[in-house]
Design a protein around this motif. Structure first.
Motif, PDB file in Angstrom:
ATOM      1  N   ASP A   1      31.448  20.396  34.496  1.00 53.97           N
ATOM      2  CA  ASP A   1      30.313  19.884  34.777  1.00 53.97           C
ATOM      3  C   ASP A   1      29.252  19.499  33.513  1.00 53.97           C
ATOM      4  O   ASP A   1      28.511  19.226  33.014  1.00 53.97           O
ATOM      5  CB  ASP A   1      29.696  19.601  36.035  1.00 53.97           C
ATOM      6  CG  ASP A   1      31.058  19.290  36.851  1.00 53.97           C
ATOM      7  OD1 ASP A   1      31.330  18.055  36.613  1.00 53.97           O
ATOM      8  OD2 ASP A   1      30.571  20.094  38.412  1.00 53.97           O
ATOM      9  N   ARG A   2      29.183  20.945  33.095  1.00 59.66           N
ATOM     10  CA  ARG A   2      28.904  21.653  32.029  1.00 59.66           C
ATOM     11  C   ARG A   2      28.913  21.364  30.385  1.00 59.66           C
ATOM     12  O   ARG A   2      27.958  20.612  29.917  1.00 59.66           O
ATOM     13  CB  ARG A   2      28.036  23.318  32.162  1.00 59.66           C
ATOM     14  CG  ARG A   2      27.233  23.984  31.131  1.00 59.66           C
ATOM     15  CD  ARG A   2      27.533  24.433  31.116  1.00 59.66           C
ATOM     16  NE  ARG A   2      28.871  25.954  30.696  1.00 59.66           N
ATOM     17  CZ  ARG A   2      29.244  27.048  30.882  1.00 59.66           C
ATOM     18  NH1 ARG A   2      28.349  27.675  31.032  1.00 59.66           N
ATOM     19  NH2 ARG A   2      30.363  27.401  30.209  1.00 59.66           N
TER      20      ARG A   2
ATOM     21  N   ARG B   1      30.290  17.909  30.498  1.00 56.51           N
ATOM     22  CA  ARG B   1      30.260  16.195  30.599  1.00 56.51           C
ATOM     23  C   ARG B   1      29.013  16.714  30.075  1.00 56.51           C
ATOM     24  O   ARG B   1      28.465  15.356  29.569  1.00 56.51           O
ATOM     25  CB  ARG B   1      30.465  15.982  31.229  1.00 56.51           C
ATOM     26  CG  ARG B   1      31.914  16.239  31.804  1.00 56.51           C
ATOM     27  CD  ARG B   1      31.645  15.740  33.664  1.00 56.51           C
ATOM     28  NE  ARG B   1      31.619  14.136  33.851  1.00 56.51           N
ATOM     29  CZ  ARG B   1      31.746  13.601  35.060  1.00 56.51           C
ATOM     30  NH1 ARG B   1      31.892  14.174  35.968  1.00 56.51           N
ATOM     31  NH2 ARG B   1      30.307  12.623  35.417  1.00 56.51           N
ATOM     32  N   HIS B   2      27.736  17.284  30.610  1.00 57.69           N
ATOM     33  CA  HIS B   2      26.819  17.042  30.542  1.00 57.69           C
ATOM     34  C   HIS B   2      26.248  17.525  28.799  1.00 57.69           C
ATOM     35  O   HIS B   2      25.680  16.724  28.363  1.00 57.69           O
ATOM     36  CB  HIS B   2      25.158  18.475  30.836  1.00 57.69           C
ATOM     37  CG  HIS B   2      23.937  18.518  31.010  1.00 57.69           C
ATOM     38  ND1 HIS B   2      23.313  17.322  31.265  1.00 57.69           N
ATOM     39  CD2 HIS B   2      22.950  18.789  30.291  1.00 57.69           C
ATOM     40  CE1 HIS B   2      22.138  17.530  31.145  1.00 57.69           C
ATOM     41  NE2 HIS B   2      22.358  18.680  30.413  1.00 57.69           N
TER      42      HIS B   2
ATOM     43  N   GLY C   1      27.517  14.297  27.153  1.00 55.49           N
ATOM     44  CA  GLY C   1      26.759  12.810  27.699  1.00 55.49           C
ATOM     45  C   GLY C   1      26.158  13.306  26.824  1.00 55.49           C
ATOM     46  O   GLY C   1      25.132  11.996  26.113  1.00 55.49           O
ATOM     47  N   ARG C   2      24.758  14.302  26.388  1.00 60.41           N
ATOM     48  CA  ARG C   2      23.673  13.773  25.135  1.00 60.41           C
ATOM     49  C   ARG C   2      24.213  13.393  23.553  1.00 60.41           C
ATOM     50  O   ARG C   2      24.045  13.408  22.899  1.00 60.41           O
ATOM     51  CB  ARG C   2      23.213  15.169  25.075  1.00 60.41           C
ATOM     52  CG  ARG C   2      22.156  15.851  26.798  1.00 60.41           C
ATOM     53  CD  ARG C   2      21.895  16.969  26.779  1.00 60.41           C
ATOM     54  NE  ARG C   2      22.018  18.224  26.694  1.00 60.41           N
ATOM     55  CZ  ARG C   2      21.227  19.424  26.248  1.00 60.41           C
ATOM     56  NH1 ARG C   2      20.168  19.148  25.779  1.00 60.41           N
ATOM     57  NH2 ARG C   2      22.125  20.445  25.508  1.00 60.41           N
TER      58      ARG C   2
END
Length: 988
Positions: free
Chosen positions: A894-895, A897-898, A901-902
């Motif tokens: 999840d980290r 992916r974050h 995403g940026r």
């Protein structure tokens, strides 16, 4: 007399410079070691073919790297009986290879003088041979063009002694077309041996001689602290030292000469007592069985060293050397005891006592000290216990026995572990790329009742041939045709085995001829079936060994060698690199021995095709190595890597964990040669920084002395104009994926080869020195690279902010001066470029005062190692594939992916701006495109009738207008651009 000779095959020339009526009468003169031979004259031919062989005698093989082969192409003017040079080729002796490894190469013709002209190429095949049946070529007649034979046969008949090696065979003649597309390169056959490169290679081992220091203790070392780049803790900074080395005391990089310096001038001179135990004879029987298992113990004060023992041998031969540092001598006598190995208690055989005051001092290049027979004295004082051959002398690390000697330490080492603590030099074999181009196959019979799904698999396996002289080509290439008969099920329907030694070697990008290979059914044993299977199927392949590439076996950022594989393409060295490994200080314990911290440290240095390993200092947290090594430098844009490791073979506690059966890295140092000043001696202590899951940790300090000496400043400066990699990397580049896969295979191959040597360099050491895992994902490295990128653009960002302040009139004086400078540049535009370059010159001249005077080292702030989150470090040290729990993997995913995403958003914004530019003329927005075309028409008319200076002044003054004439909302052009369409409307 040496049988070594140099063979030269003058193959052909291509695209020569015309001299008479658009043509030339070409011939070649070859000169080497004060010998000269000449080919036949080819009349009226700009692409002549000779295929003539010449053999030169080498008067002194040790001077071969200093010699050069020169080939001159001349035009024969028969009218005036003169000759004119069409070009020359000069080949250094360092690039000569053996006959099996040689291939014809096309050398570009160079100018003979500055004012002369040259054009075209000369095809030569140059090789070394020690075949005693080869005779030196006979000298030809005097130079007389009116009577010179025009063919090779006529010239051979004119020679007083016929030369059979100049005969032109029909199967060796090949006409090079224009431009040449194919080139015949004979492959070495089985049974041919490769010539040893130890005597004539570019990385020769140099013999060092001893040097003497002044009496007394050395002066205290002066240390200066340096913190390159962003400030980091003082304990992690580089320290400059001023030690007293063999060449004198080093102060600020300059050597203040002391006594006469020898080859070991970058290390401290250390005195040793050498004891060489050779053999024994006439030893008595010690038990009722009449057997004797002898070994030798050497006693000097509290130090005791043992040799290996022999079973049932009364005339053993050990030939082992022991070295005792002079500063630890605690006795005036040396005791050598011969004992009999027994299960319960070793029996005493006899001993020899030697007074150290009578031991001679040996200084190389003196010959080795002759060993002497000593009578063994028993416990009863009788000299009837046999004899022992010994040699005892005082010497330094310049002694030839120093690398192979067993050094005395505070902890005794068993005799079977002696090989694991010696220092060695490891040559790395030259690695080649194998290129396989699968073209087609015929007569393939797939499985019955099945729609064929055929593909080709290529792999290599060790050769089963008994002849091992073909190294490093000791593997076979296996080509298999497989049929996919089901999910995850493939069956081999044909295969062929090609020995790598038979493959053609290619030095350039010219295509090679494809070959048909016979396929055989797998698993055939019957001889009759094998005969019938000869015409079973065929496969069409283009296979070759690529010698024009450099095989990357290390990280591309830290390459230590950039030369191509084929030795004929090597350039002469431009300098010499000398490294003195002095000592290590304050090491952290890596194991426990006798309930206390201990470390068995050794150093490994890697540069080019030579790895070196120092001896292991047993049970010492402040080891002193004082070993010096040298390398030839072919490109100073390379990096030398020095690593410190703990020897796992000498573990102290038996209850160590399983992961301790690996040589544990203590730290490493990288030094880029281009950052070193030529001739200066750099003496620094480098902090050994290691990244652990708990954070960065200092494991100690490594004291080094390094010097780069350039043979010629012109050659070093010319290196900057040459490509970084060989020509093949640009003519036929490899993709990034191919480079990473091949680099991984090359690292595994190097680890395999070094693991087969004695003592072995273990796989974990090779991977740590080569940064084999640097391509894996790391949040810490990603942050470090991002902020490095921001630091690169920091100057541009600062200039933009300064210009913004000028436009906002925050300092009216500065703004007025900028206006004046702008007006000058507008009316005198020819001053723009000179002003920019003069400004950069003055900045560089000003920064010369603050230039770095020390090599760069690892910085924890730049690496973001001191501020990394513990979970990020734990993720960096995770295995691949991962071995963590599912909850932790979900959190890290999840980290990731974050963060991704940026990054995805930033990339999309950049693409949007580019698409808006494209939409100005695409009529996607018809009103916006019409307005832009009308603006372009009006602007073109205005620019046509208005001087450029007026337009520039108006735009500049408008851009730097006072804030009272500005609006807080964006300008109309910005609003117009932001309203343009992009392809974001088409995304799902």
């Amino acid at each position: 007399m040496s049988n070594l000779k140099l063979g030269v095959e003058v193959v052909s020339a291509h695209d020569l410079l015309p001299k008479e009526q658009g043509t030339a009468n070409a011939f070649v003169e070859v000169e080497f070691d004060d010998q000269k031979f000449r080919t036949a004259i080819k009349d009226r031919d700009l692409n002549p073919v000779w295929n003539e062989h010449f053999y030169f005698n080498i008067s002194d093989p040790s001077r071969l790297p200093e010699l050069h082969l020169e080939a001159y192409v001349y035009h024969a003017n028969r009218v005036s009986n003169s000759k004119a040079c069409l070009g020359k080729v000069r080949i250094s002796g360092t690039s000569f290879v053996t006959q099996p490894d040689a291939a014809p190469l096309q050398y570009p013709l160079e100018k003979r003088t500055v004012l002369s002209r040259a054009r075209g190429e000369l095809g030569l095949r140059v090789f070394l041979t020690d075949d005693p049946s080869v005779r030196v070529s006979a000298p030809g007649p005097e130079f007389d063009l009116l009577s010179t034979p025009t063919t090779a046969q006529e010239q051979a008949a004119a020679n007083s002694i016929p030369n059979p090696f100049q005969e032109t065979r029909s199967d060796q003649v090949r006409q090079f077309q224009h431009p040449p597309r194919e080139q015949h390169r004979p492959a070495p056959m089985n049974g041919q041996q490769y010539y040893s490169e130890g005597s004539y290679g570019n990385q020769q081992q140099r013999t060092f001689s001893a040097i003497e220091n002044k009496a007394g203790a050395p002066p205290p070392q002066v240390q200066r602290m340096y913190a390159p780049g962003p400030q980091q803790p003082i304990d992690f900074q580089l320290k400059e030292t001023s030690p007293t080395l063999g060449g004198g005391r080093v102060i600020g990089g300059r050597v203040i000469p002391g006594e006469k310096a020898g080859a070991y001038d970058l290390v401290e001179k250390m005195q040793y007592l050498f004891v060489r135990v050779v053999k024994a004879r006439d030893l008595p029987n010690m038990d009722i069985t009449g057997s004797l298992d002898p070994y030798v113990e050497v006693h000097l004060g509290n130090y005791k060293m043992k040799t290996k023992y022999f079973e049932k041998n009364q005339r053993p031969e050990w030939d082992e050397v022991f070295a005792f540092p002079k500063e630890v001598l605690q006795s005036s006598a040396l005791e050598v005891v011969v004992k009999d190995k027994d299960v319960l208690r070793d029996d005493y055989v006899g001993r020899v006592m030697i007074d150290l005051n009578e031991v001679p001092l040996r200084v190389p290049p003196d010959s080795p000290l002759a060993p002497e027979w000593y009578r063994l004295v028993g416990k009863d004082g009788m000299r009837d216990r046999g004899e022992l051959m010994l040699a005892v002398w005082f010497g330094t690390q310049a002694d030839e026995c120093f690398p192979s000697a067993i050094h005395a330490g505070s902890t005794p080492v068993d005799s079977h572990l002696h090989n694991y603590i010696r220092g060695k030099v490891y040559p790395i074999p030259r690695m080649w790329y194998v290129r396989v181009n699968v073209i087609e196959a015929h007569d393939i019979i797939p499985m019955e009742n099945h729609i064929p799904d055929v593909f080709v698999k290529v792999k290599a396996r060790p050769s089963i041939a008994k002849d091992k002289t073909t190294e490093p080509f000791e593997e076979d290439l296996i080509i298999q045709i497989e049929d996919r008969v089901g999910p995850n099920k493939d069956e081999v329907i044909g295969e062929t085995i090609i020995p790598l030694i038979r493959l053609q070697k290619r030095a350039d990008h010219k295509p090679i001829r494809p070959v048909w290979f016979d396929l055989r059914r797998p698993g055939l044993i019957d001889v009759n079936q094998l005969r019938e299977d000869k015409f079973y199927a065929k496969i069409h392949l283009r296979v070759c060994l690529e010698g024009g590439y450099h095989v990357l076996d290390e990280s591309t950022q830290y390459c230590s060698d950039l030369r191509p594989t084929m030795k004929q393409l090597w350039k002469p060295p431009i300098g010499l690199l000398e490294l003195g490994i002095l000592s290590a200080n304050g090491l952290n314990p890596t194991k426990t021995r006798n309930e206390r911290g201990s470390c068995d440290a050794y150093c490994v240095a890697k540069y080019g095709q030579k790895w070196v390993r120092t001896r292991t200092i047993v049970d010492n947290l402040n080891p002193r190595f004082n070993e010096q090594y040298t390398w030839d430098v072919f490109d100073h844009g390379t990096v030398i890597t020095i690593g410190l490791f703990d020897n796992y073979h000498l573990n102290g506690d038996s209850n160590h964990s399983s992961h301790s059966h690996m040589d544990k890295p203590i730290g490493k140092v990288r030094i880029r040669l281009s950052t070193l000043e030529a001739g200066r001696v750099y003496t620094h202590t480098y902090p050994l920084l290691v990244l652990h899951p708990s954070g960065v940790k200092k494991m100690g300090e490594l004291h080094l002395a390094i010097r780069f000496s350039a043979t010629s400043l012109i050659n070093v400066l010319f290196t900057y104009s040459r490509p970084l990699l060989p020509k093949m990397h640009y003519a036929q580049p490899l993709s990034i994926v191919q480079q990473e896969l091949l680099r991984h295979q090359a690292v595994q191959l190097v680890a395999q080869r070094l693991g087969r040597m004695e003592p072995p360099v273990r796989r974990e050491v090779v991977e740590y020195m080569s940064d084999a895992h640097s391509h894996l994902w790391s949040m810490r490295r990603s942050k470090a690279n991002f902020f490095r990128l921001m630091q690169v653009f920091a100057g541009i960002i600062a200039a933009g902010k300064w210009f913004g302040d000028v436009c906002q009139w925050k300092n009216p004086v500065t703004t007025v001066l900028v206006h004046v400078l702008f007006i000058m540049l507008v009316f005198y535009p020819d001053l723009i470029l000179p002003t920019i370059f003069l400004y950069m010159f003055l900045i560089g001249l000003w920064n010369y005062r603050f230039r770095p005077r020390f090599p760069p080292h690892m910085n924890t702030r730049i690496s973001y190692a001191d501020v990394a989150h513990p979970d990020e470090l734990d993720e960096e040290f995770d295995t691949f594939p991962t071995s963590k729990s599912s909850d932790l993997i979900r959190m890290r995913y999840d980290r990731l992916r974050h963060v991704a995403g940026r990054i995805q958003t930033v990339v999309g914004d950049i693409a949007t701006q580019g698409e808006r530019l494209q939409s100005l003329l695409s009529w996607r927005d018809p009103r916006a495109t019409a307005m832009f075309l009308l603006f372009c028409l009006i602007t073109a008319i205005i620019l046509y009738v208005t001087p450029f200076q007026v337009i520039a002044l108006c735009l500049g003054f408008f851009w730097m207008r006072h804030p009272r004439f500005r609006h807080k909302v964006p300008a109309a052009p910005v609003n117009f651009f932001r309203r343009l369409p992009a392809k974001t409307d088409s995304l799902l």
